[in-house]
Design an enzyme around this catalytic site. Structure first.
Site, PDB file in Angstrom:
ATOM      1  N   GLY A 445      17.409  73.523  -7.379  1.00 18.18           N
ATOM      2  CA  GLY A 445      16.476  73.050  -6.221  1.00 18.18           C
ATOM      3  C   GLY A 445      17.515  72.801  -5.216  1.00 18.18           C
ATOM      4  O   GLY A 445      17.039  71.773  -4.259  1.00 18.18           O
ATOM      5  N   ASP A 497      17.322  81.542 -11.008  1.00 16.52           N
ATOM      6  CA  ASP A 497      15.856  81.192 -11.474  1.00 16.52           C
ATOM      7  C   ASP A 497      15.646  80.238 -12.500  1.00 16.52           C
ATOM      8  O   ASP A 497      16.110  80.995 -13.680  1.00 16.52           O
ATOM      9  CB  ASP A 497      14.982  82.544 -11.573  1.00 16.52           C
ATOM     10  CG  ASP A 497      13.630  82.385 -11.684  1.00 16.52           C
ATOM     11  OD1 ASP A 497      13.005  81.171 -11.706  1.00 16.52           O
ATOM     12  OD2 ASP A 497      12.973  83.191 -11.789  1.00 16.52           O
ATOM     13  N   SER A 577      10.390  61.816 -12.119  1.00 16.03           N
ATOM     14  CA  SER A 577       9.316  61.282 -11.296  1.00 16.03           C
ATOM     15  C   SER A 577       9.094  60.105 -11.596  1.00 16.03           C
ATOM     16  O   SER A 577       8.708  59.728 -12.587  1.00 16.03           O
ATOM     17  CB  SER A 577       8.344  62.432 -10.934  1.00 16.03           C
ATOM     18  OG  SER A 577       7.086  61.901 -10.206  1.00 16.03           O
ATOM     19  N   TYR A 590       1.802  68.506 -12.033  1.00 20.49           N
ATOM     20  CA  TYR A 590       3.248  67.970 -11.636  1.00 20.49           C
ATOM     21  C   TYR A 590       3.572  66.794 -12.650  1.00 20.49           C
ATOM     22  O   TYR A 590       4.739  66.945 -13.417  1.00 20.49           O
ATOM     23  CB  TYR A 590       3.186  67.275 -10.219  1.00 20.49           C
ATOM     24  CG  TYR A 590       4.495  66.903  -9.648  1.00 20.49           C
ATOM     25  CD1 TYR A 590       5.651  67.971  -9.469  1.00 20.49           C
ATOM     26  CD2 TYR A 590       4.714  65.321  -9.834  1.00 20.49           C
ATOM     27  CE1 TYR A 590       6.919  67.276  -9.099  1.00 20.49           C
ATOM     28  CE2 TYR A 590       5.957  65.016  -9.390  1.00 20.49           C
ATOM     29  CZ  TYR A 590       6.979  65.879  -8.939  1.00 20.49           C
ATOM     30  OH  TYR A 590       8.140  65.344  -8.634  1.00 20.49           O
ATOM     31  N   LYS A 594       6.593  67.066 -15.509  1.00 19.62           N
ATOM     32  CA  LYS A 594       7.685  66.197 -15.404  1.00 19.62           C
ATOM     33  C   LYS A 594       7.785  65.361 -16.635  1.00 19.62           C
ATOM     34  O   LYS A 594       8.861  64.707 -16.968  1.00 19.62           O
ATOM     35  CB  LYS A 594       7.508  65.264 -14.013  1.00 19.62           C
ATOM     36  CG  LYS A 594       7.901  66.200 -12.744  1.00 19.62           C
ATOM     37  CD  LYS A 594       9.546  66.432 -12.609  1.00 19.62           C
ATOM     38  CE  LYS A 594       9.741  66.828 -11.354  1.00 19.62           C
ATOM     39  NZ  LYS A 594      11.264  67.003 -11.245  1.00 19.62           N
TER      40      LYS A 594
END
Ligand code: ZN
Length: 702
Positions: A445, A497, A577, A590, A594
Site C-alpha cells: 500500500g 498484488d 486499525s 473493514y 482487519k
C-alpha cells in the site's frame, strides 16, 4: 574510444560558467568527457587539474592549482567539485624529505583558498609539480591490462611508444609526485606517464591537448590489447555444473544468504548489515562458470584505488545447492576463509611495517557465483553499485591480461599502504549511523498516504524503502517525492498484488536481487467499504478479506524464507486499525478483515520469535492524507462518511480530531514514527498493539 572534444560544446561550457576563468570552464568540460567514459575512470576515480593565476585579498597575483576534490565523480563535476590550493607553496614541498599523512593534510588545509572547499585529491602534489597547465589522470582499464604484467614496462613501451614514460609502482603522495616530475625533467618531450599497476597521467598546455593525449594513449593500449587477445580463448567452461534454471530465484537465495552471513557486530554493538547489488551480464555468468573463476577471485585489484571499494580479493561460490542449509554452509565456509586471510594479511603487514592501525572489517565485498554472475556488498546502495561496477571491469581486464601474458597484481605490502592510508580512508567518509542504517523496508500500500508517511520516517531513520502497490502512477508519484526529499537510491518501487501470494514471492525475489534482502516488512495495504451487513455485497466483503486479511497473511508468509536465509532477525509491523478493538456500524468488511489481519500477526509473533523476528501491530485512527498524497482509504470511504454525518471534508477532519482524548489530528508520519520505534528494536517487544489514534478509550488495548 573516441576523441569527443567538440569546439561548440567547449564554448557552451565557457558560456555556462561566466563567473570563472574560461580555462577553468574548459577544465570542467574535458573532466566530464573523461568521467563519462567508464573504461577510463569509475565513480570518483581519476583526477584532473588546471593551473591559473588569481588575485588574493590584498591584490597580489597568486598561482593557484585547481584540482579535483577527493572522491568527486568527474562525470558530473561542477566548479565546486574542485579545490583550489596555493601552487607556489605546493611546489616548495618538493624540497621536503618526507611528509606524514597528517602533515600533508594540514598543509593542504592551510593552503586552500577557502576553508570550506573540498579536500584536494590525494594526487595533488603530482599535479602541482608537473609544469603543464592541464594534467589529466585516469585508471584506464586497457592501460592496466598492459601494466599488470610480469614484463609490464616493456609491454607498455611497445604499445604506447616513445613519448610515454613508464615508472614502477610508487605509493601516491609525495614520493610518487617527486618521481614523476624527475622523470619528466629527464625528457621534456614526453606527453604522458604510466605508473605500473596504477594508471596514466597525460598533460598539455591546453585542455584539449591534455585530453586528446589521454585518448590517444588509451586507444593505443586498447588496440594492443585487442590485437593481443584476437583469436584467443579467454575462458574455458567448467563442465561439472549444470546451468541455473530459475536465475531470479537463485539470485535472491544467494543474495539473502550472503547478506546474512556478512552482517556483523559493529564497534557500538549494533548489527551492521550490507546492501547487495547483483550483476549478471552474459560475460560475467560465463566467467563465473569458467575454470578461471577461482583464479580471478584470488588475484588482487587492478589499481590500488579500488581496494577501499572491493577489498583486494573476491570470494568464489562454485555451486548453488538446492537446499538452503547446504548453500549457507558453503557461503559461511568461503567467508571464513576470506576473513582468516584478511586477518593474516593485516597482522602480517602491521608487523612488517611496524605501524599501528585499526583493522577494518574483514568481510568480502565481491562474490563471483557460479551461474549467476557477481554480487557486490556495500554499506549504502550507492557503495554496492560502485563496487559492482569496479568488479565487473576488473574481471574483464584480468581475463584480457591473462590472454596477452600473465596478470600480475600488486604485492600485499603496497595494497596495505593504500587500504590503510588515512587520506584514502577519507574518501569513504565518516558516515554517522542512523538507527536503521543498512536495513531494507518493504511497505505494501506504498502509494497511499500512510504508506508515504511510513516510508518517509523509515528513510529518515536510515533504511532503504521499497514501496509496493498495484497503483503504478500513484506509486511513481510517491517515489519521486521521496527521491527528491532524500536521494534516489533510498527509495525503490515494485508493482505487486498482496492478494496474490506468488506476486509477493516474486517481489521479494526481485528486491533481494536489487538490494540483498528485506529486514522490515510493513503490511499496510487496505481497502474499506461503508455498508451495513444487510446491504454489504458478499463480493465486496470477499475483496476486503482478500486485501486486508489474505494480503497480510501472504506478505508475512512470503517473508519467512527470506528471514530464515538471512538469519539476522527482523521486524514485521502490521498496520491494523482502531476498529479492531472499537468497531463501527456499517464498517463490517473493514473491521472484520482487519481483526483477522491483527490475529494472524499475533500468531506470527508466536511463530517467528525463534527467528528473531518481532511482529507488532499499530492501530491508527482516521489518518487523512494531505494535498500531495491523499489517503486512498479516505478517498474511498470519506464521501460516505461525510454524507452519513452531514459534514464536509474539513468538518469530517475536525470531527475525528475532536473525538479523541488529545484532540489532535493523526498524521501518516505519526504512524511512520511508530513503525520506526518497533523496527529499531529499542525495547524487547513482540505481539504488541500500539494505538496511534490521539487516545480513544473504547479502543484501548486490553
Ligand atoms: Zn590514481
Amino acid at each position: 574510444m573516441e576523441n569527443v572534444f567538440n569546439e561548440n560544446a567547449a564554448k557552451d561550457f565557457v558560456e555556462r560558467y561566466p563567473d570563472i576563468p574560461y580555462e577553468f570552464a574548459l577544465r570542467i568540460y574535458t573532466s566530464r568527457l573523461i568521467g563519462s567514459e567508464p573504461d577510463l575512470v569509475l565513480h570518483g576515480g581519476g583526477n584532473t587539474s588546471v593551473k591559473l593565476k588569481a588575485k588574493n585579498i590584498v591584490g597580489e597575483e597568486e598561482e593557484i592549482l585547481y584540482i579535483k576534490g577527493s572522491g568527486v565523480d568527474l562525470a558530473s563535476i561542477e566548479p565546486e567539485g574542485f579545490s583550489a590550493v596555493d601552487l607556489t607553496f605546493l611546489r616548495k614541498l618538493r624540497n621536503v624529505e618526507s611528509l606524514s599523512d597528517e602533515e600533508m593534510e594540514t598543509q593542504m588545509q592551510i593552503h586552500k583558498l577557502e576553508l570550506s572547499w573540498l579536500n584536494p585529491s590525494v594526487e595533488s602534489l603530482l599535479h602541482a609539480f608537473l609544469p603543464h597547465k592541464y594534467v589529466d589522470h585516469t585508471h584506464a582499464d586497457n592501460v592496466l591490462v598492459l601494466t599488470n604484467q610480469k614484463h609490464g614496462e616493456d609491454i607498455v613501451k611497445k604499445a604506447l611508444g616513445s613519448k610515454v614514460a613508464v615508472l614502477p609502482y610508487t605509493m601516491s603522495g609525495l614520493p610518487l609526485a617527486k618521481e614523476v616530475v624527475s622523470q619528466y625533467e629527464k625528457d621534456t618531450t614526453i606527453e604522458a606517464i604510466v605508473i605500473l599497476n596504477h594508471g596514466i597521467f597525460s598533460f598539455g598546455e591546453d585542455a584539449e591537448t591534455s585530453y586528446a593525449r589521454m585518448v590517444k594513449y588509451v586507444n593505443r593500449a586498447e588496440t594492443f590489447v585487442q590485437e593481443g587477445i584476437r583469436g584467443k580463448i579467454l575462458m574455458t567452461p567448467r563442465v561439472d555444473i549444470p546451468p541455473c534454471r530459475e536465475i531470479s530465484v537463485s539470485v535472491a537465495r544467494v543474495a539473502q544468504s550472503v547478506r546474512g552471513a556478512c552482517a556483523h557486530q559493529a564497534n557500538d554493538g549494533s548489527l551492521r548489515r550490507f546492501y547487495v547489488a547483483t550483476r549478471n551480464t552474459s560475460d560475467l555468468v560465463k566467467a563465473s562458470l569458467s575454470k578461471e573463476a577461482r583464479g580471478l577471485c584470488r588475484s588482487g585489484v587492478l589499481t590500488p584505488d579500488h581496494v577501499i571499494r572491493t577489498k583486494n580479493r573476491m570470494v568464489y561460490i562454485d555451486r548453488i545447492p538446492e537446499k538452503d542449509d547446504d548453500l549457507k554452509e558453503i557461503i559461511a565456509r568461503e567467508i571464513e576463509v576470506f576473513k582468516q586471510e584478511y586477518h593474516d594479511y593485516f597482522h602480517c603487514q602491521v608487523r612488517e611495517k611496524k605501524v599501528e592501525r585499526e583493522e577494518l572489517d574483514p568481510y568480502p565485498r565481491i562474490f563471483l557465483v557460479a551461474g549467476l554472475g557477481l554480487l557486490a556488498l556495500g554499506f549504502t546502495p550507492k557503495d554496492t553499485r560502485i563496487a559492482a561496477d569496479i568488479a565487473e571491469h576488473t574481471i574483464r581486464a584480468k581475463l584480457e591480461a591473462d590472454a596477452i601474458g600473465e596478470y600480475v597484481p600488486l604485492l600485499d605490502s603496497h595494497i596495505f599502504d593504500m587500504e590503510y592510508w588515512s587520506l584514502q580512508q577519507k574518501k569513504l567518509g565518516k558516515s554517522s549511523q542512523p538507527i536503521l542504517q543498512g536495513q531494507v523496508a518493504f511497505i505494501t500500500g506504498g502509494a497511499g498516504a500512510i504508506g508515504f508517511g511510513i516510508a518517509d520516517r523509515l528513510i529518515a531513520a536510515g533504511a532503504v524503502v521499497v514501496l509496493s502497490d498495484i497503483a503504478k502512477s500513484r506509486l511513481e508519484k510517491v517515489r519521486s517525492i521521496l527521491a527528491k526529499k532524500y536521494e534516489e537510491s533510498k527509495v525503490e518501487t515494485i508493482i505487486s498484488d498482496v492478494t496474490d501470494y506468488q506476486s509477493i514471492e516474486r517481489a521479494f525475489d526481485e528486491i533481494s536481487g536489487r538490494l540483498g534482502g528485506i529486514d522490515i516488512v510493513v503490511p499496510n495495504a487496505g481497502i474499506a467499504y461503508v455498508a451495513k451487513i444487510e446491504a454489504l455485497e458478499p463480493q465486496k466483503f470477499d475483496q476486503a478479506i482478500a486485501v486486508n486479511l489474505i494480503g497480510t497473511f501472504n506478505v508475512i508468509k512470503a517473508s519467512i524464507p527470506v528471514f530464515k536465509r538471512q538469519g539476522t532477525g527482523g521486524n514485521i509491523v502490521t498496520i491494523s486499525s482502531k476498529n479492531v478493538f472499537d468497531p463501527g456500524a456499517a464498517f463490517g468488511a473493514y473491521s472484520a478483515s482487519k481483526a483477522g489481519a491483527h490475529q494472524i500477526s499475533k500468531i506470527a509473533a508466536l511463530e517467528m520469535a525463534e527467528l528473531g523476528v518481532r511482529v507488532n501491530m499499530i492501530n491508527p485512527d482516521a489518518v487523512f492524507g494531505d494535498e500531495e498524497v491523499s489517503s486512498k482509504l479516505w478517498d474511498l470511504v470519506g464521501p460516505d462518511r461525510m454524507k452519513s454525518r452531514g459534514l464536509d471534508y474539513k468538518g469530517l477532519k475536525d470531527y475525528y480530531r475532536n473525538r479523541n482524548l488529545l484532540k489532535t489530528g493523526v498524521l501518516s508520519e505519526h504512524v511512520g514514527n511508530a513503525v520506526v520505534f518497533f523496527a529499531s528494536n529499542q525495547a524487547p517487544i513482540t505481539g504488541a498493539t500500539l494505538p496511534v489514534d490521539g487516545g480513544i478509550p473504547a479502543a484501548f488495548p486490553r
